[in-house]
Design a protein around this motif. Structure first.
Motif, PDB file in Angstrom:
ATOM      1  N   PHE A   1     -11.059  30.177 -29.370  1.00  0.00           N
ATOM      2  CA  PHE A   1     -10.267  29.475 -30.350  1.00  0.00           C
ATOM      3  C   PHE A   1      -8.941  30.043 -30.537  1.00  0.00           C
ATOM      4  N   ALA A   2      -8.573  31.137 -28.795  1.00  0.00           N
ATOM      5  CA  ALA A   2      -7.428  31.315 -28.790  1.00  0.00           C
ATOM      6  C   ALA A   2      -6.774  30.451 -27.728  1.00  0.00           C
ATOM      7  N   HIS A   3      -6.241  29.464 -28.808  1.00  0.00           N
ATOM      8  CA  HIS A   3      -6.411  28.143 -28.016  1.00  0.00           C
ATOM      9  C   HIS A   3      -4.759  28.613 -27.123  1.00  0.00           C
ATOM     10  N   ALA A   4      -3.450  28.976 -27.392  1.00  0.00           N
ATOM     11  CA  ALA A   4      -2.719  29.428 -26.726  1.00  0.00           C
ATOM     12  C   ALA A   4      -2.716  30.058 -24.674  1.00  0.00           C
TER      13      ALA A   4
ATOM     14  N   VAL B   1      -0.739  36.362 -33.723  1.00  0.00           N
ATOM     15  CA  VAL B   1      -1.876  36.003 -32.883  1.00  0.00           C
ATOM     16  C   VAL B   1      -2.190  34.674 -33.049  1.00  0.00           C
TER      17      VAL B   1
ATOM     18  N   LEU C   1      -7.699  43.655 -31.745  1.00  0.00           N
ATOM     19  CA  LEU C   1      -7.455  42.679 -31.989  1.00  0.00           C
ATOM     20  C   LEU C   1      -7.116  41.744 -31.261  1.00  0.00           C
ATOM     21  N   ARG C   2      -5.799  41.790 -30.655  1.00  0.00           N
ATOM     22  CA  ARG C   2      -5.023  40.628 -29.516  1.00  0.00           C
ATOM     23  C   ARG C   2      -6.363  40.549 -28.438  1.00  0.00           C
TER      24      ARG C   2
ATOM     25  N   GLU D   1       0.995  25.508 -29.051  1.00  0.00           N
ATOM     26  CA  GLU D   1       0.049  25.166 -28.077  1.00  0.00           C
ATOM     27  C   GLU D   1       0.162  23.444 -28.627  1.00  0.00           C
TER      28      GLU D   1
ATOM     29  N   LEU E   1     -11.174  36.108 -36.857  1.00  0.00           N
ATOM     30  CA  LEU E   1     -11.016  38.043 -36.187  1.00  0.00           C
ATOM     31  C   LEU E   1     -11.076  38.411 -37.812  1.00  0.00           C
TER      32      LEU E   1
ATOM     33  N   ASP F   1      -5.818  29.241 -23.382  1.00  0.00           N
ATOM     34  CA  ASP F   1      -7.003  28.629 -23.203  1.00  0.00           C
ATOM     35  C   ASP F   1      -6.719  26.971 -22.912  1.00  0.00           C
TER      36      ASP F   1
ATOM     37  N   GLN G   1       0.747  31.677 -32.327  1.00  0.00           N
ATOM     38  CA  GLN G   1       0.814  31.430 -30.946  1.00  0.00           C
ATOM     39  C   GLN G   1       0.564  30.319 -30.956  1.00  0.00           C
ATOM     40  N   ASP G   2      -1.100  29.769 -31.588  1.00  0.00           N
ATOM     41  CA  ASP G   2      -2.193  28.984 -31.186  1.00  0.00           C
ATOM     42  C   ASP G   2      -1.193  26.980 -31.800  1.00  0.00           C
TER      43      ASP G   2
ATOM     44  N   THR H   1     -12.317  34.590 -28.799  1.00  0.00           N
ATOM     45  CA  THR H   1     -13.172  33.968 -30.249  1.00  0.00           C
ATOM     46  C   THR H   1     -13.418  32.696 -29.595  1.00  0.00           C
TER      47      THR H   1
ATOM     48  N   SER I   1      -9.230  31.475 -34.436  1.00  0.00           N
ATOM     49  CA  SER I   1      -9.094  32.864 -33.608  1.00  0.00           C
ATOM     50  C   SER I   1      -9.235  33.891 -35.101  1.00  0.00           C
TER      51      SER I   1
ATOM     52  N   LYS J   1      -9.672  41.022 -28.264  1.00  0.00           N
ATOM     53  CA  LYS J   1     -10.493  40.581 -29.081  1.00  0.00           C
ATOM     54  C   LYS J   1     -10.706  38.675 -29.522  1.00  0.00           C
ATOM     55  N   ARG J   2      -9.528  38.613 -29.561  1.00  0.00           N
ATOM     56  CA  ARG J   2      -8.798  37.128 -29.931  1.00  0.00           C
ATOM     57  C   ARG J   2      -9.015  36.198 -28.269  1.00  0.00           C
TER      58      ARG J   2
END
Lengths: 163, 438
Positions: free
Chosen positions: A78-81, B350, A69-70, B357, B221, A83, B353-354, A76, B217, A72-73
């Protein structure tokens, strides 16, 4: 299996694994894990690792499904951390084979993980890993990993990476 | 800086807030004095120090604290700093002791803060040291609310009961749903984000708006349900507190990570209704919220977390985050809540985390002289507040509103411009303090 062979097998596995992580080949990394893998980073190096199961916080307490899942995230959008993605360097050292059979290696190792991101973001993570490697269909796979960070207050804004 | 200048930084009527309050060191110093040295701040949960002699470390602003139970069983909070040279007398994060001995010169204090030992009392101080005057420095007020320990440095601060005001209606949902109340799972997630503490307090007080994007995200998910986050309303509760969330939960909210906890609550619905009434039993979960200034919570399907955003300079916060469970819950439900929390929240979570940022990059982007001239927009839902029967506070028509943040910054402005507590309105939102229409 003699001691020299065990040491060689353990080192080769861990170095290749670190390379996959640093090259962000996460799907291939996932293939190195057994289906029943336990990936665990307890909070508090000593008391966390010693507490009975389920009664203490962890930073990670993953199985193969949640690790998937991590990964896959990250796709998405939307994994801003992550990107743009982190640049990581896993330095694995002090590798000690604590016990070995033909089918299983118990290995401890120290690590320094450097993370660089964006223009000036830099993080350093230091600690120790206790791994169990198991032979599955003639291949070594990671069956359990306990990650003991030497940090108490994490000096980074997240742990969006793998150890 | 003159205190009247703060009025140029926060304009609630127009929904405008200056980036300067997230960046400038001088404003931060004022905050340490006027907010952190005056407000009721969350220290710890009673379940962390059950016995006399138990202690746990905490912070009030940047001041390190010891929170302990004295020999009589009373909860006390002291500055963790020797009265002789200022050394930290306790360097453990939690434990049990009879006394705290300073490692510098050996001054020793008991768990009631009393100075009980001084080396060289005879041939150094010639017995003239007034030991009773040099005990550990103690907070002006300490009180608990249903297991939550708070303290204030200001003897003139209103009582904790008045300070929490209508927020108690929502706190009860988290800590008093069931007999036995709540308890904290062992271990604290502690990490640092290079951003002002208010980014986090502001985010939790009233910001559902960021969830579909910041945490896109989580939606992708299937960890966050779009249906769940789109229901309900925001509440400016008064005294700077706020919360938001769905107004009801049903079987369709039982996604995998949430199901054991929600199922457990549903099975105990009769008791919840009996304790908190029909309306709150239907709301069931407190949602997201902040108790002014820096204590936030997230009570959602699956888990409950408390966190404090400790200020660490204008552009830095240190987060302490706990996982909280119903004491009465069976071990497997507690364990599922723990796992759901740490998979999604904390530095490795998960979802969370963002946030770091975004807050750190907001800070980077607003640091420049020119950006600081332009106000930030806090206008969502401005002038659309409404009163809902039986619900304390001013509420928004939909969940998409910044009414909570406006209530937070209105209290921030009041405190920053008020020399004393008596100059601050402590009546809360229910006392006719509406937002003016645009």
């Amino acid at each position: 299996m003699d001691e020299m062979r065990a040491q060689f097998e353990a080192e080769r596995f861990l170095y290749r694994e670190a390379k996959l992580l640093d090259e962000r080949r996460f799907e291939e990394w996932l293939d190195l894990l057994t289906d029943d893998v336990r990936y665990w980073m307890p909070v508090g190096n000593l008391e966390g690792a010693g507490a009975p199961d389920g009664q203490h916080l962890s930073y990670f307490e993953d199985n193969k499904q949640t690790l998937m899942l991590r990964i896959k995230r990250l796709g998405t959008g939307f994994a801003h951390a992550e990107d743009p993605p982190s640049r990581t360097r896993h330095l694995i050292s002090n590798i000690v084979v604590e016990a070995f059979t033909e089918a299983e290696l118990k290995v401890s190792a120290n690590f320094i993980v450097f993370r660089g991101r964006l223009e000036t973001e830099e993080d350093l993570f230091v600690g120790r890993r206790e791994d169990v490697l198991r032979k599955v269909d003639g291949q070594w796979k990671l069956a359990a990993r306990k990650i003991l960070l030497d940090h108490n207050v994490i000096g980074a804004k997240n742990l969006s990476l793998f150890f | 800086m003159h205190e009247q200048e703060f009025h140029q930084l926060v304009n609630i009527e127009q929904g405008l807030v200056s980036p300067r309050i997230f960046i400038e060191p001088e404003i931060y110093e004022w905050e340490l004095e006027r907010i952190f040295a005056r407000c009721w701040l969350y220290l710890a949960h009673e379940s962390q120090i059950p016995e006399p002699g138990d202690y746990v470390a905490a912070f009030m602003g940047e001041d390190p604290m010891i929170v302990c139970r004295d020999p009589q069983g009373h909860i006390r909070a002291f500055l963790n700093s020797c009265t002789h040279r200022g050394m930290r007398v306790c360097r453990e994060e939690a434990g049990h002791t009879k006394a705290f001995r300073c490692p510098y010169h050996g001054w020793t204090f008991d768990t009631a803060g009393k100075l009980i030992g001084v080396p060289r009392l005879n041939d150094g101080y010639f017995r003239q040291l007034e030991k009773e005057k040099w005990g550990l420095i103690e907070v002006a007020q300490l009180a608990t609310y249903k297991g939550l320990i708070f303290a204030s440095w200001d003897p003139e601060a209103p009582s904790l009961d008045d300070y929490l005001g209508d927020m108690k209606w929502y706190i009860d949902l988290m800590v008093d749903r069931l007999e036995g109340g709540s308890e904290v799972i062992g271990g604290v997630h502690k990490w640092v984000i290079p951003a002002n503490w208010k980014f986090a307090a502001d985010n939790f007080v009233g910001d559902m708006y960021h969830v579909p994007v910041s945490h896109g995200s989580g939606l992708a998910l299937g960890l966050i349900s779009e249906r769940d986050i789109s229901r309900g309303f925001q509440v400016s509760v008064g005294n700077g507190h706020g919360r938001g969330g769905a107004d009801q939960w049903d079987v369709e909210s039982w996604s995998d990570p949430a199901s054991p906890h929600l199922k457990f609550l549903y099975e105990n619905r009769e008791e919840i209704t009996h304790r908190l009434g029909q309306q709150r039993a239907q709301i069931l979960l407190a949602g997201h919220g902040t108790i002014f200034p820096n204590f936030s919570f997230l009570d959602i399907p699956g888990f409950l977390t408390f966190r404090v955003w400790h200020p660490r300079g204008p552009e830095r916060m240190e987060i302490w985050s706990w996982c909280v469970v119903e004491k009465k819950a069976p071990p497997e439900v507690k364990n599922m809540m723990r796992l759901a929390y740490l998979a999604q929240f904390g530095p490795g979570g998960v979802v969370e985390q963002d946030d770091g940022e975004n807050w750190s990059q907001c800070t980077l982007a607003m640091r420049g002289r020119v950006r600081r001239r332009y106000m930030l927009n806090y206008q969502m839902g401005l002038g659309r507040q409404q009163v809902r029967p039986g619900i304390p506070g001013q509420t928004s028509p939909t969940i998409w509103s910044e009414i909570g943040q406006r209530g937070f910054y209105r209290r921030w402005l009041e405190l920053m411009t008020a020399p004393r507590w008596s100059d601050v309105n402590t009546g809360g939102e229910s006392n006719g303090r509406d937002e003016s229409p645009v």
